[in-house]
Design an enzyme around this catalytic site. Structure first.
Site, PDB file in Angstrom:
ATOM      1  N   GLU A 114      58.598  54.208  48.139  1.00 18.81           N
ATOM      2  CA  GLU A 114      59.523  55.050  47.366  1.00 18.81           C
ATOM      3  C   GLU A 114      59.118  56.518  47.439  1.00 18.81           C
ATOM      4  OE1 GLU A 114      58.858  52.361  43.969  1.00 18.81           O
ATOM      5  OE2 GLU A 114      61.035  52.350  43.752  1.00 18.81           O
ATOM      6  N   GLY A 171      55.803  51.701  45.251  1.00 14.10           N
ATOM      7  CA  GLY A 171      55.887  53.135  44.960  1.00 14.10           C
ATOM      8  C   GLY A 171      55.492  53.993  46.154  1.00 14.10           C
ATOM      9  N   ALA A 223      52.454  51.876  43.299  1.00 12.64           N
ATOM     10  CA  ALA A 223      51.980  52.358  42.005  1.00 12.64           C
ATOM     11  C   ALA A 223      50.715  51.577  41.670  1.00 12.64           C
ATOM     12  CB  ALA A 223      53.051  52.133  40.951  1.00 12.64           C
ATOM     13  N   GLU A 253      57.570  44.590  44.854  1.00 13.24           N
ATOM     14  CA  GLU A 253      57.482  44.492  43.385  1.00 13.24           C
ATOM     15  C   GLU A 253      57.881  43.115  42.870  1.00 13.24           C
ATOM     16  OE1 GLU A 253      58.831  47.064  45.049  1.00 13.24           O
ATOM     17  OE2 GLU A 253      58.257  48.967  44.121  1.00 13.24           O
TER      18      GLU A 253
HETATM   19  C1  HXC Z   1      45.953  49.207  42.454  1.00 11.18           C
HETATM   20  C2  HXC Z   1      45.390  48.525  44.571  1.00 11.18           C
HETATM   21  C3  HXC Z   1      46.746  48.532  44.972  1.00 11.18           C
HETATM   22  C4  HXC Z   1      47.713  48.906  43.990  1.00 11.18           C
HETATM   23  C5  HXC Z   1      45.557  47.909  46.657  1.00 11.18           C
HETATM   24  N1  HXC Z   1      44.695  48.143  45.649  1.00 11.18           N
HETATM   25  N2  HXC Z   1      46.814  48.124  46.258  1.00 11.18           N
HETATM   26  N3  HXC Z   1      45.001  48.875  43.339  1.00 11.18           N
HETATM   27  N4  HXC Z   1      47.263  49.229  42.762  1.00 11.18           N
HETATM   28  N5  HXC Z   1      49.001  48.962  44.284  1.00 11.18           N
HETATM   29  C6  HXC Z   1      43.234  48.013  45.677  1.00 11.18           C
HETATM   30  C7  HXC Z   1      42.798  46.577  45.657  1.00 11.18           C
HETATM   31  O1  HXC Z   1      42.780  46.065  44.345  1.00 11.18           O
HETATM   32  C8  HXC Z   1      41.398  46.700  46.250  1.00 11.18           C
HETATM   33  O2  HXC Z   1      40.492  47.199  45.314  1.00 11.18           O
HETATM   34  C9  HXC Z   1      41.579  47.805  47.271  1.00 11.18           C
HETATM   35  O3  HXC Z   1      42.746  48.528  46.899  1.00 11.18           O
HETATM   36  C10 HXC Z   1      41.799  47.268  48.684  1.00 11.18           C
HETATM   37  O4  HXC Z   1      42.878  46.359  48.633  1.00 11.18           O
HETATM   38  P1  HXC Z   1      42.802  44.890  49.258  1.00 11.18           P
HETATM   39  O5  HXC Z   1      43.899  44.109  48.625  1.00 11.18           O
HETATM   40  O6  HXC Z   1      41.435  44.349  49.154  1.00 11.18           O
HETATM   41  O7  HXC Z   1      43.143  45.192  50.794  1.00 11.18           O
HETATM   42  P2  HXC Z   1      43.832  44.250  51.848  1.00 11.18           P
HETATM   43  O8  HXC Z   1      43.332  42.845  51.715  1.00 11.18           O
HETATM   44  O9  HXC Z   1      43.683  44.925  53.160  1.00 11.18           O
HETATM   45  O10 HXC Z   1      45.374  44.212  51.452  1.00 11.18           O
HETATM   46  C11 HXC Z   1      46.138  45.372  51.514  1.00 11.18           C
HETATM   47  C12 HXC Z   1      47.482  45.178  50.734  1.00 11.18           C
HETATM   48  C13 HXC Z   1      47.162  44.706  49.303  1.00 11.18           C
HETATM   49  C14 HXC Z   1      48.334  44.147  51.467  1.00 11.18           C
HETATM   50  C15 HXC Z   1      48.199  46.530  50.760  1.00 11.18           C
HETATM   51  O11 HXC Z   1      46.175  45.593  48.739  1.00 11.18           O
HETATM   52  C16 HXC Z   1      48.348  44.675  48.400  1.00 11.18           C
HETATM   53  O12 HXC Z   1      49.179  43.784  48.503  1.00 11.18           O
HETATM   54  N6  HXC Z   1      48.454  45.649  47.508  1.00 11.18           N
HETATM   55  C17 HXC Z   1      49.490  45.697  46.496  1.00 11.18           C
HETATM   56  C18 HXC Z   1      50.812  46.114  47.104  1.00 11.18           C
HETATM   57  C19 HXC Z   1      51.907  46.137  46.076  1.00 11.18           C
HETATM   58  O13 HXC Z   1      52.220  45.101  45.469  1.00 11.18           O
HETATM   59  N7  HXC Z   1      52.508  47.300  45.824  1.00 11.18           N
HETATM   60  C20 HXC Z   1      53.540  47.488  44.839  1.00 11.18           C
HETATM   61  C21 HXC Z   1      52.923  47.890  43.537  1.00 11.18           C
HETATM   62  S1  HXC Z   1      54.139  47.939  42.238  1.00 11.18           S
HETATM   63  P3  HXC Z   1      39.388  46.249  44.582  1.00 11.18           P
HETATM   64  O14 HXC Z   1      38.526  47.225  43.861  1.00 11.18           O
HETATM   65  O15 HXC Z   1      40.177  45.345  43.702  1.00 11.18           O
HETATM   66  O16 HXC Z   1      38.705  45.523  45.715  1.00 11.18           O
HETATM   67  C22 HXC Z   1      54.903  49.403  42.463  1.00 11.18           C
HETATM   68  C23 HXC Z   1      55.976  49.721  41.455  1.00 11.18           C
HETATM   69  C24 HXC Z   1      56.601  51.060  41.693  1.00 11.18           C
HETATM   70  O17 HXC Z   1      54.606  50.148  43.328  1.00 11.18           O
HETATM   71  C25 HXC Z   1      57.488  51.464  40.559  1.00 11.18           C
HETATM   72  C26 HXC Z   1      56.768  52.115  39.420  1.00 11.18           C
HETATM   73  C27 HXC Z   1      57.675  52.845  38.460  1.00 11.18           C
END
Ligand code: HXC
Length: 258
Positions: A112, A109, A65, A132
């Site tokens: 999911e 997400g 998400a 998360e």
């Molecule tokens: C918003 C995101 C994002 C996310 C990545 N980006 N994941 N933006 N939401 N979930 C953005 C980053 O901010 C960045 O943009 C660009 O995508 C590239 O990401 P990087 O981190 O620079 O890439 P990398 O170093 O290759 O790392 C990849 C990654 C990392 C390991 C996947 O991006 C990461 O850990 N992402 C978050 C994963 C996560 O925690 N997901 C769960 C989310 S909570 P900018 O512009 O900043 O450079 C969830 C809840 C669900 O999903 C339930 C809801 C009801």
């Protein structure tokens, strides 16, 4: 229809949706989820489509998400919006088979979302996770429930409590994904599988999907009864006559019902 965050096309009898927010690794914001649901519903209503494939980019199916969208939300914001309930329920309402073709990250997400589809086929570079916990929240689109049903309690707890990622080989061993292909061949292989599905009787495909999904919602005896009633109703279709006649006549069936 032109979308801002996804690409859609029909190839043969397969509806293909490509998540397309590369700048955010396909993070699921409200716009993307709304467009995805609209596209899936359009394919579901289109008689030319027998199977749907949802994929992302080589690097990310979806990295979760959209954290930037969620970060400032209050409890009341989330509660009043019933956050993610609507897309969750709209996706669950799709009658046609949907395959998730996962390359790269399917996190939070994103994992999911893949689990909401009917089955997952992965590239050998896929990484699944429910990270998360690292953000001070828990899965919110069914991850704690569906991941546990896919891989069992021990591995689901491990994933949800540590936030670690599972690679494609582990995901296949654990039963999260049905098959793994080299990443470069993933979409071509998934499209072949989707073509095979789309050739079948569309109403019977929907019955098979409903029957399998029912197993998650009910007892064994009720599920078997539900299956039996659907099985009986298949005999009301022309495609049952075609399928069984073709077998007897030693030819390939041509299913027509849409
Ligand atoms: C918003 C995101 C994002 C996310 C990545 N980006 N994941 N933006 N939401 N979930 C953005 C980053 O901010 C960045 O943009 C660009 O995508 C590239 O990401 P990087 O981190 O620079 O890439 P990398 O170093 O290759 O790392 C990849 C990654 C990392 C390991 C996947 O991006 C990461 O850990 N992402 C978050 C994963 C996560 O925690 N997901 C769960 C989310 S909570 P900018 O512009 O900043 O450079 C969830 C809840 C669900 O999903 C339930 C809801 C009801």
């Amino acid at each position: 229809m032109a979308y801002a965050t996804i690409l859609t096309e029909i190839r043969g009898a397969v509806g293909l949706v490509t998540l397309n927010r590369p700048q955010a690794l396909n993070a699921l914001n409200a716009e993307l989820l709304g467009e995805l649901c609209t596209a899936l519903e359009a394919f579901d209503a289109d008689e030319a489509v027998g199977c749907i494939v949802v994929t992302g980019s080589a690097k990310a199916f979806a990295a979760g998400a959209d954290i930037k969208e969620m970060a400032p939300q209050s409890y009341m914001d989330m509660f009043k919006a019933d956050f993610f309930a609507e897309p969750h329920d709209r996706i669950c309402g799709i009658k046609k088979p949907i395959i998730a073709a996962v390359s790269g990250y399917a996190l939070g997400g994103g994992c999911e979302l893949a689990m909401l589809f009917d089955f997952i086929i992965a590239g050998d570079n896929a990484k699944f996770g429910q990270p998360e916990i690292n953000l001070g929240v828990i899965p919110g689109i069914g991850g704690s429930q569906r991941l546990t049903r896919f891989v069992g309690k021990s591995k689901a707890m491990d994933m949800c409590l540590t936030g670690r990622m599972m690679d494609a080989a582990e995901a296949e061993r654990a039963g999260l994904v049905s098959r793994v292909f080299p990443a470069a061949d993933l979409l071509a292989e998934v499209m072949k599988i989707a073509d095979t599905i789309a050739e079948k009787s569309h109403p019977i495909l929907s019955m098979a999907k409903q029957a399998v999904n029912r197993s998650y919602e009910t007892t064994l005896s009720e599920g078997v009864l539900f299956e039996r009633r659907l099985f009986h109703s298949a005999f009301a279709t022309e495609d049952q006559k075609e399928g069984m006649s073709a077998f007897v006549e030693k030819r390939k069936p041509v299913f027509k019902q849409r």
